[in-house]
Design a protein around this motif. Sequence first.
Motif, PDB file in Angstrom:
ATOM      1  N   GLU A 439     -21.316-109.264 -18.991  1.00 54.73           N
ATOM      2  CA  GLU A 439     -20.232-109.382 -18.099  1.00 54.73           C
ATOM      3  C   GLU A 439     -19.066-108.719 -18.337  1.00 54.73           C
ATOM      4  O   GLU A 439     -18.464-107.900 -17.560  1.00 54.73           O
ATOM      5  CB  GLU A 439     -20.425-110.919 -17.759  1.00 54.73           C
ATOM      6  N   PRO A 440     -18.493-109.164 -19.586  1.00 56.72           N
ATOM      7  CA  PRO A 440     -17.213-108.535 -19.940  1.00 56.72           C
ATOM      8  C   PRO A 440     -17.259-107.039 -20.140  1.00 56.72           C
ATOM      9  O   PRO A 440     -16.302-106.402 -19.684  1.00 56.72           O
ATOM     10  CB  PRO A 440     -16.907-109.275 -21.210  1.00 56.72           C
ATOM     11  N   LEU A 441     -18.578-106.559 -20.515  1.00 54.96           N
ATOM     12  CA  LEU A 441     -18.544-105.114 -20.802  1.00 54.96           C
ATOM     13  C   LEU A 441     -18.478-104.504 -19.512  1.00 54.96           C
ATOM     14  O   LEU A 441     -18.109-103.122 -19.499  1.00 54.96           O
ATOM     15  CB  LEU A 441     -20.070-104.815 -21.324  1.00 54.96           C
ATOM     16  N   GLN A 442     -18.827-105.127 -18.316  1.00 58.29           N
ATOM     17  CA  GLN A 442     -18.569-104.422 -17.107  1.00 58.29           C
ATOM     18  C   GLN A 442     -17.268-104.649 -16.214  1.00 58.29           C
ATOM     19  O   GLN A 442     -17.125-104.181 -15.111  1.00 58.29           O
ATOM     20  CB  GLN A 442     -19.834-105.108 -16.271  1.00 58.29           C
ATOM     21  N   SER A 443     -16.368-105.361 -16.974  1.00 57.14           N
ATOM     22  CA  SER A 443     -15.202-105.692 -16.617  1.00 57.14           C
ATOM     23  C   SER A 443     -14.347-104.095 -16.415  1.00 57.14           C
ATOM     24  O   SER A 443     -14.505-103.396 -16.918  1.00 57.14           O
ATOM     25  CB  SER A 443     -14.169-106.369 -17.440  1.00 57.14           C
ATOM     26  N   THR A 444     -13.295-104.138 -15.386  1.00 50.60           N
ATOM     27  CA  THR A 444     -12.535-103.175 -15.012  1.00 50.60           C
ATOM     28  C   THR A 444     -11.236-103.318 -15.736  1.00 50.60           C
ATOM     29  O   THR A 444     -10.487-102.374 -15.663  1.00 50.60           O
ATOM     30  CB  THR A 444     -12.306-103.107 -13.484  1.00 50.60           C
ATOM     31  N   THR A 453     -16.255-104.783 -26.353  1.00 49.16           N
ATOM     32  CA  THR A 453     -16.981-103.607 -27.346  1.00 49.16           C
ATOM     33  C   THR A 453     -16.897-104.487 -28.854  1.00 49.16           C
ATOM     34  O   THR A 453     -17.853-103.724 -29.516  1.00 49.16           O
ATOM     35  CB  THR A 453     -16.575-102.259 -27.142  1.00 49.16           C
ATOM     36  N   LEU A 454     -15.610-104.586 -29.288  1.00 47.75           N
ATOM     37  CA  LEU A 454     -15.474-104.898 -30.515  1.00 47.75           C
ATOM     38  C   LEU A 454     -16.347-106.071 -30.855  1.00 47.75           C
ATOM     39  O   LEU A 454     -16.969-106.454 -32.051  1.00 47.75           O
ATOM     40  CB  LEU A 454     -13.894-105.514 -30.974  1.00 47.75           C
ATOM     41  N   LEU A 478     -22.388-100.419 -22.152  1.00 42.11           N
ATOM     42  CA  LEU A 478     -21.546-100.204 -23.224  1.00 42.11           C
ATOM     43  C   LEU A 478     -21.629 -98.607 -23.305  1.00 42.11           C
ATOM     44  O   LEU A 478     -20.671 -97.897 -23.623  1.00 42.11           O
ATOM     45  CB  LEU A 478     -22.564-100.552 -24.367  1.00 42.11           C
ATOM     46  N   VAL A 479     -23.073 -97.825 -22.855  1.00 36.41           N
ATOM     47  CA  VAL A 479     -22.721 -96.358 -22.799  1.00 36.41           C
ATOM     48  C   VAL A 479     -21.712 -96.192 -22.008  1.00 36.41           C
ATOM     49  O   VAL A 479     -20.910 -94.855 -21.972  1.00 36.41           O
ATOM     50  CB  VAL A 479     -24.165 -96.050 -22.561  1.00 36.41           C
ATOM     51  N   LYS A 480     -21.737 -96.557 -20.898  1.00 37.18           N
ATOM     52  CA  LYS A 480     -20.809 -96.369 -19.772  1.00 37.18           C
ATOM     53  C   LYS A 480     -19.160 -96.292 -20.194  1.00 37.18           C
ATOM     54  O   LYS A 480     -18.377 -95.236 -19.755  1.00 37.18           O
ATOM     55  CB  LYS A 480     -20.620 -97.206 -18.371  1.00 37.18           C
ATOM     56  N   LEU A 481     -18.975 -97.061 -21.225  1.00 36.89           N
ATOM     57  CA  LEU A 481     -17.697 -97.177 -21.636  1.00 36.89           C
ATOM     58  C   LEU A 481     -17.355 -96.252 -22.694  1.00 36.89           C
ATOM     59  O   LEU A 481     -16.122 -96.031 -22.857  1.00 36.89           O
ATOM     60  CB  LEU A 481     -17.571 -98.480 -22.476  1.00 36.89           C
TER      61      LEU A 481
END
Length: 588
Positions: A439-444, A453-454, A478-481
Motif C-alpha cells: 500500500e505505501p508503494l502505491q502512495s502519491t 522502497t528502502l 515497485l516497477v512503476k516507481l
Amino acid sequence: QVVNISREVPPFDPLSIESKKAATVVLMLNSPEEEVLAKACDAIYKFASKGDENKVTLLSLGAVEPLFKLVSHEDPLVRRNAIMVFGIMASNNDVRKLLRELDVTNSVIARLAPEEDIVVHEFASLCLAHMAVEYTSKVQIFEQGGLEPLIRLLSSPDPDVKKNSVECIYHLVQDFQSRAAVRELNAIPALLELLKSEYPVVQLLALKTFGIISNDRETRIILRENQGLDHLFKILETKEFNDLHVEALAVVANCLEDVDTMQLLQQTGGLKKLLSFAEMSTIPDIQKNAAKAITKAAYDPENRKILHEEEIEKCLITLLGTDSDGAKAAASQAISAMCENLASKDAFRIQGIPQLVQLLSSENEEVKEAAAIALANLTTASPNNASAVAEAEGIEPLINVLSAKRDGTVANAATVLTNMATQEPLRLSIHGVMNAIVEPLQSTNSLVQSKATLTVAAFGCDADARTELRNASGLEPLVKLLHSKNDEVRRNACWAVMVCASDELTAVELCRLGALDILEEINLSTGRKNNFSEGALDKLLDNNLSQKYSQMGYLSSSNIITDGFYDYGQNITRFRHPCDSWSASVQF
C-alpha cells in the motif's frame, strides 16, 4: 416705488429637541452648533453601544462620514463624543471597511496626542485595536506613525487605555516591520510593566505580544537584559495566574532557543524549576507547551547537552504517560529533537521506547505520527534501540501503522522497520512487512514512496520476503516507481529492484512488468542514471539468462545455466557484432 425696510432679527430661544428616530439624530451631525453636535454624538454612542444591529443601522443611515469630520472638530467635547462613537462602531466589519476607504487612521492616531483627554485616548486606541485586525489597516497604522503613541500609552494611568493600546500593538507585531519598530522604540520595559498589572486581560495581551516579538533573537536579548525571565517565572510560580501559564510558557519556549538564556537558567536553577513545573502540572495545555519549549531548545546542540545534564529524559518520559494527547504528541516531538544527542538516545531506551510503542496504537493520528517519528530517530544508527523496539513488541504495531492515514506516520514506521532490518536475526524474526508495504508503494507522497522502497530493499535480501512481495502483487507498484521524477524515489526503487532480482522467479517477473526496459532507458540518461540503476539492470539479466542472452547476445563466465534456459532469439533492438564472443559455465 419700492421701499426697503431693514429689521434686526431677535435671538432664538434655546430649543430642546427630542427624537426617537436614529435618522433624525444622524441629520443633527451636520448642525453648525457645537452643543447639538455633542448631544447628537452622545445619543448615537448610546444607540451603537446596544448591539451590532444598531451599528449596521447607523452605517446605512450614513452616520460614519459626518462622524469622521467631527473626530477632528475644534471643540473638545464634540471631538471626544465623536471618537467614542468610532471606538464602539469599529468592532463591526462593515464599518471597518468604510473606515479604511475613508482613510481615518491618521485622524484617529492624532487623538492619541498627550494633550487629549483620557477618554479620547481610550476610544481612539479602541478604534485602532479593532482596525488593526485587518492587514491593510496594520500597514496604515504603522506607516502613519501610530506605533510610537501607542507605546507611550502603555504607561497611561487608565487600565482601559493600556488594554486597548497593548491589544493594538499585539495585532501590529504580527508584521515583522512592527516587531523591529517595537524593539527600536524601547517598548520592552513598558510591556514588562504590564505583566504586573492587576487586570488579567492586560497581562494576557502583554504575554501574547511577547509571544510574537520574542521570535526575534534581538528582542530576546533585550528581554533577558531587562530581567524578563524573572517576570515570566514569577507568573509561572504563582498558582493564581494559572490562566496565564500557557502564554508565559510560549514566551519561555522562544527564549530557550538561545544558549545564553539556557546557561543562565541552568546556573540560577530556573531550568530545574521549569522541568519540575512541567512534570507536576495537570493542565494539558501547560504540559504540551512545556514539551514544545523543550523541543525548541533542543534544536541547538549546546542546549541539548544542557538539557541532558538536567535529565530532561525523565521529564519527557513522564509527559508520555499523561492523559493529554496534545502533551503526548509534544513530548514525542521533543524526544525526536533530543535524539541528536547520543547520550539522550540511549537514555530513552529502557522506559521511553516501550511507551512510544504503545502510542503507535493510539486513536489520535497526531500522537501516532509523533511516536513513529520519535522511534525512527531513536532507531537510526542505533542497533540497541532497534532491538529495544522488538523487545517492546513493536513489530506488529509498526506493520499495522503502514496503513495509517497520515503520510508522516507511514514513512516513519517504514524507517523504523528498515532500521531494524539491518540486524539479520531481527530481520528474520519480522514477518508480514512485504505484504503491508504494498500500500505505501502505491502512495502519491514521494517521502512515503522513498521510505517504502528502502524497506523493500532492506527486507528483499531474504528469499521468503521476496516471495511474499511477489505473491502480494508488490512488484508492479515497485516497477512503476522506476518512472518517478523524484531522484531519491527513483534511486531507492532501483536499489529495491536490484535486491529483489536476486532470484530467477522474481527477476523474470520484474522483466515481464517492464523493469528491464525502464532501467535501460534510465541508464541512457545522464540526469536520471544513479548508483543502483546499472546494478539493477545487471542483476535482472544475471538472474534471467535467457533474457540476457537475447538482449546482449552473450553470457559471461560467471553466468551459470541451469534447467529452464532457452534461446528465444536475438532481441532485434540489440545487434551483436559477429566478432563478439560469449562464454558460459554450464551446470547440469
